[in-house]
Scaffold this active site. Structure first.
Site, short mmCIF file in Angstrom:
data_model
loop_
_atom_site.label_atom_id
_atom_site.label_comp_id
_atom_site.label_asym_id
_atom_site.label_seq_id
_atom_site.Cartn_x
_atom_site.Cartn_y
_atom_site.Cartn_z
N SER A 1 0.82 -1.21 0.00
CA SER A 1 0.00 0.00 0.00
C SER A 1 0.85 1.25 0.00
O SER A 1 0.35 2.34 -0.18
CB SER A 1 -0.97 -0.01 1.19
OG SER A 1 -0.32 -0.42 2.36
N GLU B 1 -6.64 -1.39 -6.99
CA GLU B 1 -5.79 -0.44 -7.72
C GLU B 1 -4.72 -1.26 -8.44
O GLU B 1 -3.93 -1.96 -7.78
CB GLU B 1 -5.13 0.55 -6.75
CG GLU B 1 -6.11 1.54 -6.12
CD GLU B 1 -5.44 2.53 -5.16
OE1 GLU B 1 -5.98 3.62 -4.97
OE2 GLU B 1 -4.38 2.18 -4.57
N ASN C 1 -5.04 6.33 -0.98
CA ASN C 1 -4.31 6.82 0.18
C ASN C 1 -3.77 8.23 -0.03
O ASN C 1 -3.32 8.87 0.92
CB ASN C 1 -3.19 5.86 0.56
CG ASN C 1 -3.75 4.67 1.33
OD1 ASN C 1 -4.81 4.76 1.94
ND2 ASN C 1 -3.05 3.55 1.29
N HIS D 1 -3.48 -3.79 -5.65
CA HIS D 1 -3.75 -3.27 -4.30
C HIS D 1 -5.21 -3.45 -3.93
O HIS D 1 -6.08 -2.73 -4.42
CB HIS D 1 -3.33 -1.79 -4.24
CG HIS D 1 -3.39 -1.19 -2.87
ND1 HIS D 1 -3.68 0.12 -2.63
CD2 HIS D 1 -3.21 -1.76 -1.64
CE1 HIS D 1 -3.67 0.35 -1.33
NE2 HIS D 1 -3.39 -0.77 -0.72
P1 NAI Z 1 -0.49 -9.22 8.27
O1 NAI Z 1 0.53 -8.92 9.26
O2 NAI Z 1 -1.89 -9.46 8.68
O3 NAI Z 1 -0.03 -10.49 7.41
C1 NAI Z 1 1.25 -10.62 6.86
C2 NAI Z 1 1.58 -12.10 6.77
O4 NAI Z 1 2.75 -12.24 5.97
C3 NAI Z 1 1.87 -12.73 8.12
O5 NAI Z 1 1.08 -13.89 8.28
C4 NAI Z 1 3.36 -13.06 8.06
O6 NAI Z 1 3.67 -14.24 8.74
C5 NAI Z 1 3.58 -13.22 6.58
N1 NAI Z 1 4.95 -12.95 6.16
C6 NAI Z 1 5.77 -11.98 6.59
N2 NAI Z 1 6.94 -12.05 5.94
C7 NAI Z 1 6.86 -13.09 5.08
C8 NAI Z 1 7.72 -13.65 4.12
N3 NAI Z 1 8.94 -13.15 3.93
N4 NAI Z 1 7.29 -14.68 3.39
C9 NAI Z 1 6.06 -15.19 3.59
N5 NAI Z 1 5.19 -14.71 4.48
C10 NAI Z 1 5.58 -13.66 5.22
O7 NAI Z 1 -0.39 -8.02 7.20
P2 NAI Z 1 -1.52 -7.47 6.22
O8 NAI Z 1 -2.28 -6.41 6.91
O9 NAI Z 1 -2.25 -8.60 5.61
O10 NAI Z 1 -0.61 -6.73 5.11
C11 NAI Z 1 0.09 -7.43 4.13
C12 NAI Z 1 0.45 -6.49 2.99
O11 NAI Z 1 -0.74 -5.91 2.46
C13 NAI Z 1 1.34 -5.33 3.37
O12 NAI Z 1 2.19 -5.05 2.28
C14 NAI Z 1 0.36 -4.19 3.58
O13 NAI Z 1 0.95 -2.94 3.38
C15 NAI Z 1 -0.65 -4.50 2.50
N6 NAI Z 1 -2.00 -3.98 2.70
C16 NAI Z 1 -2.62 -4.01 3.94
C17 NAI Z 1 -3.91 -3.53 4.11
C18 NAI Z 1 -4.59 -3.58 5.43
O14 NAI Z 1 -5.60 -2.88 5.62
N7 NAI Z 1 -4.12 -4.37 6.41
C19 NAI Z 1 -4.66 -2.98 2.97
C20 NAI Z 1 -3.98 -3.08 1.70
C21 NAI Z 1 -2.68 -3.52 1.61
#
Ligand code: NAI
Length: 503
Positions: free
Chosen positions: A123, A156, A194, A144
Site C-alpha cells: 500500500s 488499484e 491513500n 492493491h
Molecule cells: P499481516 O501482518 O496481517 O499479514 C502478513 C503475513 O505475511 C503474516 O502472516 C506473516 O507471517 C507473513 N509474512 C511476513 N513475511 C513473510 C515472508 N517473507 N514470506 C512469507 N510470508 C511472510 O499483514 P496485512 O495487513 O495482511 O498486510 C500485508 C500487505 O498488504 C502489506 O504489504 C500491507 O501494506 C498491505 N495492505 C494491507 C492492508 C490492510 O488494511 N491491512 C490494505 C492493503 C494492503
C-alpha cells in the site's frame, strides 16, 4: 485472448489479513489457489479462518455449505516457496518492507515460469522500487486490494516504470472477472485512495483544532449531511491513529513535505499518548465500558417561519425550496445572487470565506453560511455558521427554517468553508491533481474513492454537481483565509473552469 482462465493457478504469499482475503477472492472465482506463509502454521490458520468466516454466510443463507467446502477445498496450503512453480500469478501480501518483498520476488523469479505474473499488494512502497532488483521487472505489477478484500470492490492496478502495459491490463481484466472494480494507476506515493483521502481526515482535524466544532458534531455532520458512513474522528479511531498517522506522514514525506499532506498535531498527540483509538479503548472517543456516547451539538427547537424569500438560484441547494414549501412555508422568489432571506437572517451556501468576512463585504451582519450536503432533500442535519455580529434572533429564525424542513441544526463557529464543503473541495482538488500528474484518469478517482473507502459519491462527480467554478472559488477563499499553499487549486481545475466558460 485473456492471459488467465479459471484454471490458472493463483499463488498467494502471506496469509494474514490481506493474503487470506485475497486467497478467498481467487478461490471464490474458481481458481486453484496456493497459499504460503513464512510463519509456521499461519497459512493453515488463514485457510481455516476463511472457512469460519464463510460459515457465517451459510447461516445467513447466502452460501451453501457445499459451496464453502468447494471454495476452501480449492485453497491448498504449501509449506515451501518452491511449490509456487505452477502459479500463473503470484500475489504477495507479506510484511510492508522493500527488502523482504524484493527478496521474495527474486526467489519467485527462479521458481516460477518466465510468464508468471508477479503482483504486490503493497500500500505504500513504490512498485518500481520493488521491481528494480528483479530480472523481469516488466512482469511485476501492483494489485492493491482494500480491507476486507472479499468485500471491498476496489483493486488499484499499479504500474511501475517498467511494468508491461499488457501485464497491467491482464490484472485489470482478471480483477474485473473476480467481481472487483479495478482502476489503473501509476506507481506514485499513496497511489489513488491513500493520496486523495488525506483531506478527509486532515480537514476534519483542522476544523476541530481551530474550535470550529467538536469532533462529535463534525462526525455527525459528515454522516448525516455528507452521506459518509463515518466521520473522520470515528473512522480514524477505528483504523488506529498509529496506522493513520503513519500513512499521512509517509505520504507527506514522499511528496517532499507538500503542505497538502501535512500531518495533524492533534493526531500526533493521540499517538504520543498511546490513545490509538478503539484498539486501546481510547482515541477521540472513549470506548471504556459504560462510557457515555456523546451527542452532537444540536440547536434547540425554534419557531417555524411563515414565509421565506429565495433570491436567485440556490444551485446545488435548490431542493431545499421544495422542502420549505412542503413544510407549509410560503416561498417568494425574486432575482438575486442565491440567498435565502428569512426574517432578519440572510443565508448563503459557504464560499470558503469566513462568514464574518463576507458579511462585512456585503454589509449584512446577519449573514449565516450553510454547509454543503450530499443531497439537501435527504440530509438529516445541516450546519450553520453565523457571522460574528449576527443577532441571536436571526440565528433562531434560520434554525427554525431548517428544522421545519426536517433537519437537525448544528450551529458551528465561523470556520472558512465549514465542514462538508471544505472537505469535498479538498478531496476533489486532490483528485484533479492526481489526474493532472497523470497518475490516473478522472473516472478512476471516483471509482477508487467509492470502491476503496465507501465514499457516497466520487469527489470529482460531486465537485461537478456543485459546479467546478464554485469549488475553485471555495479553494481560493480558503487559500486567502489561511494564506497557506495547502489550498492551492489544482491547475487542472483552473483549466476546466476556464474551458467551461468558453463553451
Ligand atoms: P499481516 O501482518 O496481517 O499479514 C502478513 C503475513 O505475511 C503474516 O502472516 C506473516 O507471517 C507473513 N509474512 C511476513 N513475511 C513473510 C515472508 N517473507 N514470506 C512469507 N510470508 C511472510 O499483514 P496485512 O495487513 O495482511 O498486510 C500485508 C500487505 O498488504 C502489506 O504489504 C500491507 O501494506 C498491505 N495492505 C494491507 C492492508 C490492510 O488494511 N491491512 C490494505 C492493503 C494492503
Amino acid at each position: 485472448m485473456s492471459m488467465f482462465t479459471t484454471d490458472s493457478v493463483i499463488g498467494v504469499i502471506g496469509a494474514g489479513t490481506m493474503g487470506a482475503g485475497i486467497a478467498q477472492v481467487a478461490a471464490k472465482a474458481g481458481h486453484p489457489v496456493l497459499l504460503f506463509d513464512a510463519a509456521e502454521g499461519a497459512a493453515e490458520r488463514g485457510r481455516k479462518n476463511i472457512g469460519k468466516g464463510l460459515q457465517k454466510l451459510v447461516s445467513r443463507g447466502k452460501m451453501t455449505a457445499e459451496d464453502v467446502d468447494a471454495l476452501v477445498g480449492r485453497i491448498q496450503v504449501i509449506t515451501s516457496l518452491d511449490e509456487m512453480a505452477p502459479a500463473a500469478l503470484v500475489v504477495e501480501a507479506i510484511v510492508e518492507r522493500l527488502d523482504v518483498k524484493q527478496s521474495v520476488f527474486g526467489q519467485l523469479e527462479e521458481i516460477c515460469s518466465e510468464q508468471t505474473v508477479l503482483a504486490t499488494n503493497t500500500s505504500s512502497i513504490s512498485v518500481t522500487a520493488i521491481g528494480s532488483t528483479l530480472k523481469r521487472p516488466q512482469n511485476l505489477v501492483g494489485m492493491h486490494f482494500f480491507n476486507p478484500a472479499p468485500i471491498m470492490k476496489l483493486v488499484e492496478v499499479i504500474s511501475g516504470l517498467d511494468t508491461k502495459p499488457e501485464i497491467a491490463d491482464a490484472i485489470f481484466q482478471l480483477s474485473a472477472s473476480w467481481g472487483k472494480k479495478p482502476v489503473h494507476a501509476k506507481s506514485t506515493p499513496g497511489f489513488i485512495v491513500n493520496r486523495v483521502a488525506r483531506p478527509f481526515y486532515a480537514e476534519g482535524f483542522r476544523i476541530f483544532q481551530e474550535g470550529g466544532a467538536d469532533n462529535v458534531t463534525i462526525d455527525a455532520v459528515i454522516r448525516e449531511a455528507g452521506g459518509f458512513r463515518m466521520g473522520p474522528f470515528e473512522l480514524t479511531d477505528l483504523i488506529g491513529h498509529d496506522v493513520n498517522y503513519a500513512v499521512t506522514s509517509s505520504v507527506f514525506a514522499a511528496y517532499y513535505n507538500d503542505q497538502r499532506f501535512l500531518p495533524s498535531l492533534i493526531q500526533l498527540e493521540l499517538v504520543n499518548a498511546g490513545h490509538f483509538g478503539r484498539k486501546t479503548g481510547k482515541g477521540f472517543y472513549d470506548y471504556s465500558e459504560g462510557a457515555e456516547k456523546p451527542a452532537p451539538q444540536t440547536a434547540p427547537e425554534a419557531a417555524k417561519p411563515n414565509s421565506v424569500t429565495i433570491e436567485g438560484d440556490l444551485g446545488v441547494a435548490e431542493p431545499l425550496v421544495a422542502q420549505f414549501e412542503a413544510a407549509g412555508i410560503t416561498v417568494n422568489r425574486t432575482e438575486g445572487d442565491g440567498r435565502i432571506q428569512v426574517g432578519d437572517a440572510t443565508l448563503m451556501l459557504t464560499n470558503g470565506q469566513f462568514t464574518t468576512v463576507r458579511a462585512a463585504e456585503i454589509s449584512n451582519r446577519n449573514l449565516i453560511h450553510f454547509d454543503l450536503a450530499l443531497d439537501y432533500a435527504e440530509a438529516g442535519r445541516i450546519a450553520l455558521a453565523p457571522a460574528d455580529k449576527a443577532d441571536a434572533k436571526a440565528v433562531e429564525q434560520a434554525t427554525g427554517l431548517f428544522q421545519a424542513a426536517g433537519k437537525a441544526v448544528s450551529i458551528i463557529d465561523d470556520i472558512p468553508g465549514m465542514i462538508i464543503m471544505r472537505t469535498v473541495a479538498m478531496l476533489a482538488n486532490e483528485g484533479f491533481d492526481a489526474v493532472n500528474q497523470q497518475v490516473c484518469n478522472e473516472e478512476a478517482v471516483d471509482i477508487a474513492m467509492q470502491g476503496g473507502v465507501n465514499y457516497p459519491r466520487g469527489p470529482i462527480a460531486w465537485a461537478n454537481g456543485v459546479g467546478l467554478a464554485r469549488i475553485l472559488n471555495v479553494l481560493r477563499n480558503l487559500g486567502a483565509s489561511y494564506g497557506e499553499d495547502r489550498y492551492r487549486p489544482s491547475p487542472l481545475l483552473l483549466r476546466k473552469v476556464a474551458g467551461g466558460r468558453q463553451a
